[in-house]
Design an enzyme around this catalytic site. Structure first.
Site, PDB file in Angstrom:
ATOM      1  N   HIS A 115       0.830  -1.204   0.000  1.00  0.00           N
ATOM      2  CA  HIS A 115       0.000   0.000   0.000  1.00  0.00           C
ATOM      3  C   HIS A 115       0.864   1.254   0.000  1.00  0.00           C
ATOM      4  O   HIS A 115       2.056   1.234   0.322  1.00  0.00           O
ATOM      5  CB  HIS A 115      -0.932   0.003   1.214  1.00  0.00           C
ATOM      6  CG  HIS A 115      -0.288   0.457   2.496  1.00  0.00           C
ATOM      7  ND1 HIS A 115      -0.342   1.767   2.937  1.00  0.00           N
ATOM      8  CD2 HIS A 115       0.418  -0.203   3.451  1.00  0.00           C
ATOM      9  CE1 HIS A 115       0.285   1.887   4.102  1.00  0.00           C
ATOM     10  NE2 HIS A 115       0.762   0.703   4.436  1.00  0.00           N
ATOM     11  N   CYS A 116       0.210   2.362  -0.391  1.00  0.00           N
ATOM     12  CA  CYS A 116       0.828   3.692  -0.277  1.00  0.00           C
ATOM     13  C   CYS A 116      -0.198   4.590   0.403  1.00  0.00           C
ATOM     14  O   CYS A 116      -0.929   4.134   1.286  1.00  0.00           O
ATOM     15  CB  CYS A 116       1.298   4.215  -1.628  1.00  0.00           C
ATOM     16  SG  CYS A 116       0.057   4.198  -2.942  1.00  0.00           S
ATOM     17  N   SER A 117      -0.278   5.852   0.046  1.00  0.00           N
ATOM     18  CA  SER A 117      -1.247   6.741   0.707  1.00  0.00           C
ATOM     19  C   SER A 117      -2.636   6.653   0.090  1.00  0.00           C
ATOM     20  O   SER A 117      -3.643   6.699   0.787  1.00  0.00           O
ATOM     21  CB  SER A 117      -0.760   8.191   0.662  1.00  0.00           C
ATOM     22  OG  SER A 117       0.322   8.371   1.550  1.00  0.00           O
ATOM     23  N   THR A 136       1.218   1.859  -5.551  1.00  0.00           N
ATOM     24  CA  THR A 136       0.516   0.592  -5.374  1.00  0.00           C
ATOM     25  C   THR A 136       0.041   0.042  -6.710  1.00  0.00           C
ATOM     26  O   THR A 136       0.089  -1.172  -6.950  1.00  0.00           O
ATOM     27  CB  THR A 136      -0.674   0.794  -4.418  1.00  0.00           C
ATOM     28  OG1 THR A 136      -0.163   1.170  -3.137  1.00  0.00           O
ATOM     29  CG2 THR A 136      -1.512  -0.458  -4.283  1.00  0.00           C
TER      30      THR A 136
END
Length: 262
Positions: free
Chosen positions: A151-153, A159
């Site tokens: 995941h990222c933000s 992602t």
């Protein structure tokens, strides 16, 4: 029970939380469900019900692709027994981490929005190469440490490329990879509303900005195409790419497909 490919998991607040199970891949098979999960910031798992549902997924490894700044501002919840890789997936040309939290891009003028939109395309073209975050992810896959979540933000750019690489490693067609990528544009309604509120009037005044706005709140097909085209331009085949960049030999890819397809 049939489950649609790329299904979105029904968490109460976490948008764009989905899995890769069900997508068609090598040899007429499909990706097994419950092995690969993708999402945005895990801090959106706020309720005890959501946290319990997350634990029930049995995730063994979390690959957090965000910068240190993003991670500090919105830390992931702690999950007992889950191994972590906190490695930024985007670095600038000097090797410094790039903060890429989409919420920080909500107050830009016309020039800044256009500049950032162009920069995003350049980042996509660099993401598949020399990326320690993705290499660590594939090392875990090679070791059979699944289920795995990355995941990222926002769960869309860093992602999105990670998901594309996993699907390519499993023998999915480019069209399938792009289908998974573009689901982001239908499952981030709050983010879409935020960007419309901030930039709707500006885009109506300058329609040429619309693609850049779309890429900030969602994803742009052209950006992932740049990443995939860059791989094709640099390597003669995907097998050569995965061995050089992700440490996955042809035997490793075959083992991954044997374990992850049905």
């Amino acid at each position: 029970m049939h489950i649609e490919p790329g299904r979105v998991l029904p968490f109460s607040k976490a948008e764009n939380f989905r899995e890769l199970g069900g997508w068609p891949a090598a040899g007429g098979k499909t990706v097994k469900h419950g092995l690969f999960f993708r999402c945005g910031a895990l801090c959106e798992l706020e309720s005890e019900e959501d946290l319990e549902a997350f634990r029930a997924l049995g995730i063994k490894v979390i690959c957090d692709l965000r910068s240190t700044g993003e991670r500090t501002a919105q830390p992931d919840p702690a999950f007992a027994g889950v191994r972590r890789h906190d490695i930024s997936a985007i670095l600038d040309e000097e090797g410094r981490e790039v903060n890429f939290d989409p919420h920080s891009f909500l107050k830009m003028d016309r020039v800044a929005l256009e500049t950032l939109g162009r920069m995003l395309g350049e980042f996509y073209a660099r993401l598949p190469f020399g990326n320690a975050a993705y290499r660590a992810m594939f090392a875990e896959i090679r070791a059979g440490q699944l289920p795995l979540l990355f995941h990222c933000s926002a769960g869309k750019d860093r992602t999105g490329v990670a998901a594309a690489l996993i699907l390519l490693a499993l023998g999915a067609a480019r069209e399938t990879v792009m289908q998974d990528f573009l689901i982001t544009n239908t499952c981030r309604p709050r983010a879409a509303a935020e960007y419309e509120a901030s930039y709707g009037a500006l885009v109506r005044q300058y329609p040429e900005l619309k693609p850049y706005l779309g890429a900030m709140g969602g994803v742009d097909e052209a950006n992932l195409a740049r990443a995939l085209d860059a791989i094709d331009a640099r390597y003669p085949c995907l097998e050569a790419y995965f061995e050089a960049e992700q440490g996955m030999t042809p035997a490793d890819l075959a083992a991954m497909r044997a374990a992850c397809l049905e």
